[in-house]
Write a protein that holds these residues in place. Sequence first.
Motif, mmCIF file in Angstrom:
data_model
loop_
_atom_site.group_PDB
_atom_site.id
_atom_site.type_symbol
_atom_site.label_atom_id
_atom_site.label_comp_id
_atom_site.label_asym_id
_atom_site.label_seq_id
_atom_site.Cartn_x
_atom_site.Cartn_y
_atom_site.Cartn_z
ATOM 1 N N MET A 1 89.051 22.259 -26.056
ATOM 2 C CA MET A 1 88.356 22.204 -24.767
ATOM 3 C C MET A 1 88.331 20.755 -24.291
ATOM 4 O O MET A 1 87.873 19.865 -24.972
ATOM 5 C CB MET A 1 86.932 22.725 -24.993
ATOM 6 C CG MET A 1 86.046 22.544 -23.802
ATOM 7 S SD MET A 1 84.451 23.333 -24.112
ATOM 8 C CE MET A 1 83.360 22.050 -23.687
ATOM 9 N N ALA A 3 86.855 18.121 -22.390
ATOM 10 C CA ALA A 3 85.561 17.899 -21.752
ATOM 11 C C ALA A 3 85.686 17.165 -20.429
ATOM 12 O O ALA A 3 84.840 17.275 -19.569
ATOM 13 C CB ALA A 3 84.663 17.125 -22.704
ATOM 14 N N VAL A 8 81.256 20.561 -15.906
ATOM 15 C CA VAL A 8 80.058 19.775 -16.190
ATOM 16 C C VAL A 8 80.322 18.281 -16.030
ATOM 17 O O VAL A 8 79.524 17.549 -15.461
ATOM 18 C CB VAL A 8 79.549 20.064 -17.618
ATOM 19 C CG1 VAL A 8 78.441 19.094 -17.986
ATOM 20 C CG2 VAL A 8 79.032 21.480 -17.695
ATOM 21 N N THR A 12 78.469 15.833 -13.493
ATOM 22 C CA THR A 12 77.731 14.661 -13.960
ATOM 23 C C THR A 12 78.118 13.433 -13.156
ATOM 24 O O THR A 12 77.268 12.636 -12.775
ATOM 25 C CB THR A 12 78.016 14.405 -15.443
ATOM 26 O OG1 THR A 12 78.015 15.637 -16.132
ATOM 27 C CG2 THR A 12 76.975 13.492 -16.045
ATOM 28 N N ILE A 13 79.419 13.314 -12.892
ATOM 29 C CA ILE A 13 79.878 12.161 -12.112
ATOM 30 C C ILE A 13 79.308 12.251 -10.701
ATOM 31 O O ILE A 13 78.829 11.270 -10.154
ATOM 32 C CB ILE A 13 81.424 12.110 -12.073
ATOM 33 C CG1 ILE A 13 81.941 11.755 -13.470
ATOM 34 C CG2 ILE A 13 81.900 11.088 -11.053
ATOM 35 C CD1 ILE A 13 83.431 11.922 -13.630
ATOM 36 N N ASN A 15 76.614 13.703 -9.848
ATOM 37 C CA ASN A 15 75.179 13.379 -9.947
ATOM 38 C C ASN A 15 74.979 11.875 -9.887
ATOM 39 O O ASN A 15 74.120 11.386 -9.177
ATOM 40 C CB ASN A 15 74.595 13.891 -11.271
ATOM 41 C CG ASN A 15 74.462 15.404 -11.248
ATOM 42 O OD1 ASN A 15 74.434 16.010 -10.194
ATOM 43 N ND2 ASN A 15 74.390 16.000 -12.418
ATOM 44 N N ALA A 16 75.795 11.165 -10.641
ATOM 45 C CA ALA A 16 75.629 9.717 -10.726
ATOM 46 C C ALA A 16 75.932 9.068 -9.382
ATOM 47 O O ALA A 16 75.195 8.212 -8.911
ATOM 48 C CB ALA A 16 76.533 9.151 -11.805
ATOM 49 N N GLN A 31 69.864 21.590 -13.808
ATOM 50 C CA GLN A 31 70.898 21.983 -14.772
ATOM 51 C C GLN A 31 70.389 21.850 -16.202
ATOM 52 O O GLN A 31 70.633 22.702 -17.048
ATOM 53 C CB GLN A 31 72.141 21.103 -14.595
ATOM 54 C CG GLN A 31 72.963 21.476 -13.384
ATOM 55 C CD GLN A 31 74.064 20.467 -13.143
ATOM 56 O OE1 GLN A 31 73.839 19.260 -13.214
ATOM 57 N NE2 GLN A 31 75.245 20.950 -12.864
ATOM 58 N N ILE A 32 69.687 20.762 -16.442
ATOM 59 C CA ILE A 32 69.184 20.529 -17.794
ATOM 60 C C ILE A 32 68.225 21.626 -18.216
ATOM 61 O O ILE A 32 68.263 22.116 -19.346
ATOM 62 C CB ILE A 32 68.492 19.145 -17.882
ATOM 63 C CG1 ILE A 32 69.548 18.037 -17.872
ATOM 64 C CG2 ILE A 32 67.623 19.031 -19.121
ATOM 65 C CD1 ILE A 32 68.980 16.655 -17.727
#
Lengths: 86, 113
Positions: A1, A3, A8, A12-13, A15-16, A31-32
């Motif tokens: 897999m 990552a 995800v 995440t990117i 989000n940042a 999400q968390i």
Amino acid sequence: MDASKNGVAQETIQNAVRRGSKAMSKQEARQILGVTEKSTWDEISQRYNVLFERNAKSGSFYLQSKVHRAKECLEALHTERGQGPV
Amino acid sequence: MATPFLAGLAVATAALAGKYSIQAWQAFKARPVVPRMRKFYEGGFQPTMTRREASLILGISREAVTPEKVKEAHRRVMVANHPDAGGSDYLASKINEAKDVLLGKTKSSGSAF
């Protein structure tokens, strides 16, 4: 897999980039905790308790922190909502 | 002569000073003990997972990274966050990613296993 290619990592990117600061974004907080925008505070609180306790038992302090920060982040949102005129 | 009087005064002063010092010390010792809470880490996850973050997620030290430890830590942390058992998918994928990063399975290494 791989990552780096799954959803995800991309999220995440995003989000940042979106937040541009060290604070957690609402999106990531949901999400968390595994909740949606439509989740009630009760649901969120319950998810928080479960995740927090389980990570305290056999998870890591780092993950516990994230769970805690996620709840903090959403708590402000839900508390504000509650105070508005219905 | 006044000397005995002064000597007595000095002793009395010393005694009083001692008494108050002891009281202050006892009050200090008896102060409510607030358990020193470890401060939670700030913010969300990093945009790109580093080895440091990965080791934090799995709760192992960066010095002690061996494949066995990583797998064992991964299992343990997944138990707490398994999606089928009420955990969140996002956290589960982060945990998996942490394992991959520490085992050197990132895209940069191109490892076959």
